[in-house]
Design an enzyme around this catalytic site. Sequence first.
Site: not given
Ligand SMILES: C[S@@+](CC[C@H](N)C(=O)[O-])C[C@H]1O[C@@H](n2cnc3c(N)ncnc32)[C@H](O)[C@@H]1O
Length: 375
Positions: A95
């Site tokens: 994340s």
């Molecule tokens: C790039 S981060 C998000 C960043 C957010 N926009 C921020 O600035 O804080 C990607 C997120 O996608 C989540 N993620 C990954 N697979 C997922 C899924 N199948 N469903 C929901 N969330 C998911 C991860 O846990 C992670 O927190």
Amino acid sequence: MTNPPATNNARSVSVDTEQTRDLRTRMVDALVKDGSLTDEQWTAVFLEVPRHALVPEYYEGGTHIAGETSRDAWLQAVYSDTTLITQRQHGAPSSSGTMPSLVATMLEALNVEDGDRVLQVATGTGYTAALLCERLGSANVTSIDVDPDLTAAAWERLYRCGYQPTIITADGNHGYARNAPYDRCIVTFGVTRVPPAWIEQTRTGGTIVAPVCNGLAQLTVTGPRTAQGRFIGAGYFIRHREPTPAPQISPPAPLAEQPTWPERTTDLPSSVYYDANFRFVLSFTHLDLVPAFRDGNLYDLTLIAPDGSHAHITPDGQLTQTGQRQVWDDIERTHATWQDLGAPARERFGLTVTADDQQVWLDSPESPHRWPLPA
Ligand SMILES: C[S@@+](CC[C@H](N)C(=O)[O-])C[C@H]1O[C@@H](n2cnc3c(N)ncnc32)[C@H](O)[C@@H]1O
């Protein structure tokens, strides 16, 4: 927005001070200057939302940097235009706090109007959700992340900033039907196809902004199961993960059992892998190639396919290929096609999603140059 009470160290780092407001103003000025923020309302929102309260810690390499212990370094990082890794699992980032310029570009591409209801997939730190709450009101924002630790932390931080969106712990690929229909859907994890739920839960005429393959797609929903639009920029994001460990699909054969193809030289240098526009084409034609490098040299490159086939290209063009697929032969053919088309940039491509099919096209949906996204 209200500041959280400073009842202990962890909380006190998130208080908005003259220093944090000053750093935030400088970050926003830079985003306006580089063209990431063009809309006055979004600019005001970025000035208001305290990113440091949503990102109290991050990792730099393997080092954990927390506001409580490294205040100056942390604040500088939080208010710079940088993606900050906020969680690691099995040694890899799981994340992050997306870089503010990319968040700004995506939010502006949503074309929101007052009162719009938004599905925000991938809560992460909660920063994107906070910006949406500030712009549209908490009641209009639904945010989903698969990781319960992240949603719990984000919920608390958002609450202390005065935001109360609906936060759901679930697989974001299924959206959240209970709060649908949404006017807009914004996604901050990477996918290789648009999940049907995002389209079904966004009203006709609504907008979806999501990283598809490694491009940022801006789609208009054209019907209950259809959407169409263009790629508007780069979209390198942490890929989505499964809520439970995925079953192992066809483990690659042990290396000794895989055929090795005759060694040869190649005129296509390994550097081509780093051309952002060609890399985008690779992302939808040669899904899931994993790169590896020797001795940290990016041009001493190995590309590994999901079935274990791999190609190794040295900086001087010596090529070794092993496995069922001749991976570099495939890439050479794709590169020749891309050159024949005039080496088009990412922004010349678009995406059409129907109930049965998802196709990338060049220049227009009617183009003869089309590539189906792998199922
Ligand atoms: C790039 S981060 C998000 C960043 C957010 N926009 C921020 O600035 O804080 C990607 C997120 O996608 C989540 N993620 C990954 N697979 C997922 C899924 N199948 N469903 C929901 N969330 C998911 C991860 O846990 C992670 O927190």
